[in-house]
Design a protein around this motif. Structure first.
Motif, mmCIF file in Angstrom:
data_model
loop_
_atom_site.group_PDB
_atom_site.id
_atom_site.type_symbol
_atom_site.label_atom_id
_atom_site.label_comp_id
_atom_site.label_asym_id
_atom_site.label_seq_id
_atom_site.Cartn_x
_atom_site.Cartn_y
_atom_site.Cartn_z
ATOM 1 N N LYS A 113 -0.460 52.935 -32.943
ATOM 2 C CA LYS A 113 0.414 53.470 -31.901
ATOM 3 C C LYS A 113 0.260 54.987 -31.799
ATOM 4 O O LYS A 113 0.171 55.533 -30.701
ATOM 5 C CB LYS A 113 1.869 53.108 -32.183
ATOM 6 C CG LYS A 113 2.805 53.497 -31.069
ATOM 7 C CD LYS A 113 4.196 52.966 -31.333
ATOM 8 C CE LYS A 113 5.106 53.217 -30.149
ATOM 9 N NZ LYS A 113 6.431 52.673 -30.369
ATOM 10 N N GLN A 114 0.205 55.665 -32.942
ATOM 11 C CA GLN A 114 0.014 57.113 -32.923
ATOM 12 C C GLN A 114 -1.337 57.462 -32.299
ATOM 13 O O GLN A 114 -1.438 58.385 -31.494
ATOM 14 C CB GLN A 114 0.101 57.685 -34.340
ATOM 15 C CG GLN A 114 1.489 57.678 -34.912
ATOM 16 C CD GLN A 114 1.517 58.119 -36.365
ATOM 17 O OE1 GLN A 114 0.556 57.937 -37.111
ATOM 18 N NE2 GLN A 114 2.637 58.695 -36.771
ATOM 19 N N ARG A 115 -2.360 56.730 -32.674
ATOM 20 C CA ARG A 115 -3.693 56.959 -32.125
ATOM 21 C C ARG A 115 -3.692 56.735 -30.615
ATOM 22 O O ARG A 115 -4.255 57.531 -29.858
ATOM 23 C CB ARG A 115 -4.697 56.021 -32.810
ATOM 24 C CG ARG A 115 -6.117 56.380 -32.536
ATOM 25 C CD ARG A 115 -7.087 55.473 -33.267
ATOM 26 N NE ARG A 115 -6.695 55.255 -34.643
ATOM 27 C CZ ARG A 115 -7.023 54.178 -35.342
ATOM 28 N NH1 ARG A 115 -7.727 53.224 -34.812
ATOM 29 N NH2 ARG A 115 -6.632 54.041 -36.588
ATOM 30 N N ALA A 116 -3.040 55.669 -30.177
ATOM 31 C CA ALA A 116 -2.991 55.369 -28.738
ATOM 32 C C ALA A 116 -2.299 56.491 -27.975
ATOM 33 O O ALA A 116 -2.773 56.916 -26.916
ATOM 34 C CB ALA A 116 -2.274 54.043 -28.507
ATOM 35 N N VAL A 117 -1.203 57.002 -28.518
ATOM 36 C CA VAL A 117 -0.483 58.075 -27.842
ATOM 37 C C VAL A 117 -1.337 59.332 -27.763
ATOM 38 O O VAL A 117 -1.431 59.969 -26.711
ATOM 39 C CB VAL A 117 0.873 58.357 -28.543
ATOM 40 C CG1 VAL A 117 1.490 59.650 -28.044
ATOM 41 C CG2 VAL A 117 1.825 57.208 -28.323
ATOM 42 N N LEU A 118 -2.004 59.695 -28.849
ATOM 43 C CA LEU A 118 -2.833 60.904 -28.828
ATOM 44 C C LEU A 118 -4.034 60.752 -27.902
ATOM 45 O O LEU A 118 -4.405 61.703 -27.203
ATOM 46 C CB LEU A 118 -3.295 61.270 -30.244
ATOM 47 C CG LEU A 118 -2.212 61.765 -31.195
ATOM 48 C CD1 LEU A 118 -2.825 62.184 -32.525
ATOM 49 C CD2 LEU A 118 -1.411 62.905 -30.595
ATOM 50 N N VAL A 119 -4.635 59.576 -27.877
ATOM 51 C CA VAL A 119 -5.770 59.352 -26.959
ATOM 52 C C VAL A 119 -5.296 59.478 -25.514
ATOM 53 O O VAL A 119 -5.936 60.134 -24.692
ATOM 54 C CB VAL A 119 -6.434 57.979 -27.223
ATOM 55 C CG1 VAL A 119 -7.419 57.636 -26.121
ATOM 56 C CG2 VAL A 119 -7.143 57.986 -28.568
ATOM 57 N N LEU A 120 -4.167 58.858 -25.210
ATOM 58 C CA LEU A 120 -3.635 58.954 -23.848
ATOM 59 C C LEU A 120 -3.294 60.395 -23.482
ATOM 60 O O LEU A 120 -3.646 60.867 -22.396
ATOM 61 C CB LEU A 120 -2.372 58.100 -23.711
ATOM 62 C CG LEU A 120 -2.585 56.622 -23.478
ATOM 63 C CD1 LEU A 120 -1.285 55.867 -23.678
ATOM 64 C CD2 LEU A 120 -3.125 56.373 -22.087
#
Length: 180
Positions: A113-120
């Motif tokens: 989830k953290q990775r997804a937020v930073l990528v977005l």
């Protein structure tokens, strides 16, 4: 143009970008390929409706992020954690390759989830509102997850501060751009 032809044209034009995002989310080429494939299979089922409604990119990205979290959850239930494997490649003198490795390893330390937020937010340059819409959560969840992910990166990967120039640049990143 038939729906099948338009789907093929869409995939042909967007496969590289979708693959890059999937790689950033998963941290593994094979997992990224699986993620893109699962996403495109799901999108293909609804393609005619998507092209009638306009631009399908939003649905494609939302599907990819949802599938990423779903696949991560199912793998977490199915398999015990595996320790990180050591790198087998020799040292590389190219700075950009070293930087990419530092970023890849840092992203691997985050939750999906953290990775997804930073990528977005930082790779796709989406606003907090857009990221929340893609992930199906509130804007405050995006803000807190971004804050927590950046704090975790600062603690676990201080070498990223060198890539950003200084630690103060990294600390200021979430507030730049008018609250985005």
């Amino acid at each position: 143009m038939s729906p099948e032809e338009s789907f093929r044209a869409y995939v042909g034009g967007r496969i590289a970008a979708l693959s890059r995002v999937a790689y950033l989310l998963t941290g593994d080429r094979h997992s990224a390929e699986d993620l893109v494939q699962v996403t495109l299979v799901r999108v293909a089922r609804h393609w005619e409706r998507l092209i009638r409604s306009g631009d399908p990119d939003g649905y494609v990205h939302k599907t990819m992020y949802s599938q990423h979290v779903s696949l991560w959850r199912s793998r977490r239930r199915d398999a015990p954690p595996v320790p990180a494997l050591p790198d087998r490649a020799g040292p590389d003198s190219t700075a950009s390759v070293a930087d990419a490795l530092v970023i890849r390893q840092a992203l691997a330390r985050l939750t999906p989830k953290q990775r997804a937020v930073l990528v977005l937010r930082y790779f796709e340059d989406r606003t907090e509102v857009e990221a929340a819409a893609v992930l199906g959560c509130s804007v405050s969840t995006v803000k807190s997850t971004t804050r927590d992910a950046l704090a975790r990166l600062r603690a676990l990967a201080p070498e990223l501060a060198d890539l950003a120039g200084t630690a103060s640049n990294v600390s200021a990143a979430p507030n730049e751009g008018g609250g985005r």
